[in-house]
Write a protein that holds these residues in place. Structure first.
Motif, PDB file in Angstrom:
ATOM      1  N   ALA A  73       0.834  -1.192   0.000  1.00 22.90           N
ATOM      2  CA  ALA A  73       0.000   0.000   0.000  1.00 22.90           C
ATOM      3  C   ALA A  73       0.872   1.246   0.000  1.00 22.90           C
ATOM      4  O   ALA A  73       1.796   1.373   0.805  1.00 22.90           O
ATOM      5  N   GLY A  74       0.581   2.160  -0.924  1.00 22.67           N
ATOM      6  CA  GLY A  74       1.288   3.426  -0.965  1.00 22.67           C
ATOM      7  C   GLY A  74       2.656   3.388  -1.604  1.00 22.67           C
ATOM      8  O   GLY A  74       3.463   4.304  -1.391  1.00 22.67           O
ATOM      9  N   TRP A  75       2.933   2.370  -2.408  1.00 21.94           N
ATOM     10  CA  TRP A  75       4.264   2.246  -3.025  1.00 21.94           C
ATOM     11  C   TRP A  75       4.303   2.988  -4.355  1.00 21.94           C
ATOM     12  O   TRP A  75       4.627   2.409  -5.396  1.00 21.94           O
ATOM     13  N   ARG A  76       4.004   4.268  -4.305  1.00 21.72           N
ATOM     14  CA  ARG A  76       4.020   5.116  -5.489  1.00 21.72           C
ATOM     15  C   ARG A  76       4.712   6.428  -5.155  1.00 21.72           C
ATOM     16  O   ARG A  76       4.525   6.980  -4.073  1.00 21.72           O
ATOM     17  N   ASN A  77       5.516   6.931  -6.076  1.00 12.33           N
ATOM     18  CA  ASN A  77       6.186   8.203  -5.883  1.00 12.33           C
ATOM     19  C   ASN A  77       6.292   8.908  -7.230  1.00 12.33           C
ATOM     20  O   ASN A  77       6.579   8.266  -8.246  1.00 12.33           O
ATOM     21  N   SER A  78       6.084  10.218  -7.247  1.00 12.32           N
ATOM     22  CA  SER A  78       6.112  10.973  -8.489  1.00 12.32           C
ATOM     23  C   SER A  78       7.528  11.168  -9.020  1.00 12.32           C
ATOM     24  O   SER A  78       7.715  11.491 -10.197  1.00 12.32           O
ATOM     25  N   ASP A  79       8.538  10.947  -8.179  1.00  8.58           N
ATOM     26  CA  ASP A  79       9.941  11.052  -8.594  1.00  8.58           C
ATOM     27  C   ASP A  79      10.356   9.716  -9.210  1.00  8.58           C
ATOM     28  O   ASP A  79      10.371   8.689  -8.525  1.00  8.58           O
ATOM     29  N   PRO A  80      10.716   9.686 -10.490  1.00  9.11           N
ATOM     30  CA  PRO A  80      11.066   8.415 -11.151  1.00  9.11           C
ATOM     31  C   PRO A  80      12.220   7.678 -10.477  1.00  9.11           C
ATOM     32  O   PRO A  80      12.218   6.441 -10.419  1.00  9.11           O
TER      33      PRO A  80
END
Length: 215
Positions: A73-80
């Motif tokens: 859960a929540g393993w997303r980031n806008s920084d590539p």
């Protein structure tokens, strides 16, 4: 889960220590859960397949069986760059789970995503299950990832794992064992990673701290 003793390390950079108390360094700015589910215990495997990252080395595709699920859960980031660390950190944990399920101490996927102390630690951890003829069933909730990149270009990734619904299964007796009631089922994983020349974020040091997170 009733887990064997993991080999721990205190070798962390200053940025790793700061990450514990840093604000705004969480892994996710997109909070949708990422559920990883396989196609069946007997068919579980780590097979080579092309990475979704253009130009990157082919990564093992780690597929967990129906008998054990890891919910991210929540393993997303806008920084590539930070997302790449999250992606390889996630696969590292899945590879470790799958190696236990497949009784494979020499798992190629584990060696792919780990090196140095972390590889020694993972193999010791997996061997504890294999030597005791234990399997994993149920599920683990993996949440609150916190990721940063150090001044030297290394990666730091902390995350929490709730094992309250995960169990150790004796393959012979079929006895199921969970985390004892008087033991906190939530652990914090504290890892550092180094990017290889092939573009893989390899985990080089690993420590688990029971009770280091809130459920």
């Amino acid at each position: 889960m009733n887990r064997p003793i993991r080999l721990l390390t205190a070798t962390f950079t200053a940025s790793a220590a700061l990450l514990l108390t840093a604000c705004g360094s969480g892994g996710g700015d997109e909070g949708s859960p990422d559920k990883i589910k396989g196609a069946g215990h007997k068919d579980s495997k780590a097979s080579a397949s092309a990475s979704k990252q253009p130009g990157a080395e082919k990564r093992p595709e780690v597929e967990l069986p129906d008998s054990f699920r890891a919910d991210f859960a929540g393993w997303r980031n806008s920084d590539p760059k930070k997302q790449a660390i999250l992606d390889d950190g996630k696969e590292r944990l899945k590879a470790e789970y799958l190696a236990i399920i497949d009784s494979d101490v020499q798992s190629k996927a584990v060696s792919f995503y780990n090196s140095q102390q972390a590889l020694t630690s993972s193999k010791t951890y997996i061997k504890g299950y294999v030597d005791n003829n234990h399997d994993l069933i149920g599920k683990a909730r993996v949440f609150d990832p916190r990721v940063s990149i150090s001044d030297t270009g290394g990666g730091v990734l902390f995350y929490c794992v709730d094992e309250s619904k995960g169990y150790t299964l004796d393959r012979k007796t079929k006895e199921k064992t969970g985390t004892p009631e008087d033991v906190n089922p939530v652990l914090q994983y504290r890892t550092t990673l180094k990017k290889t020349p092939e573009g893989v974020w390899s985990t080089v040091s690993l420590e688990t701290v029971r009770g280091g997170c809130d459920k």
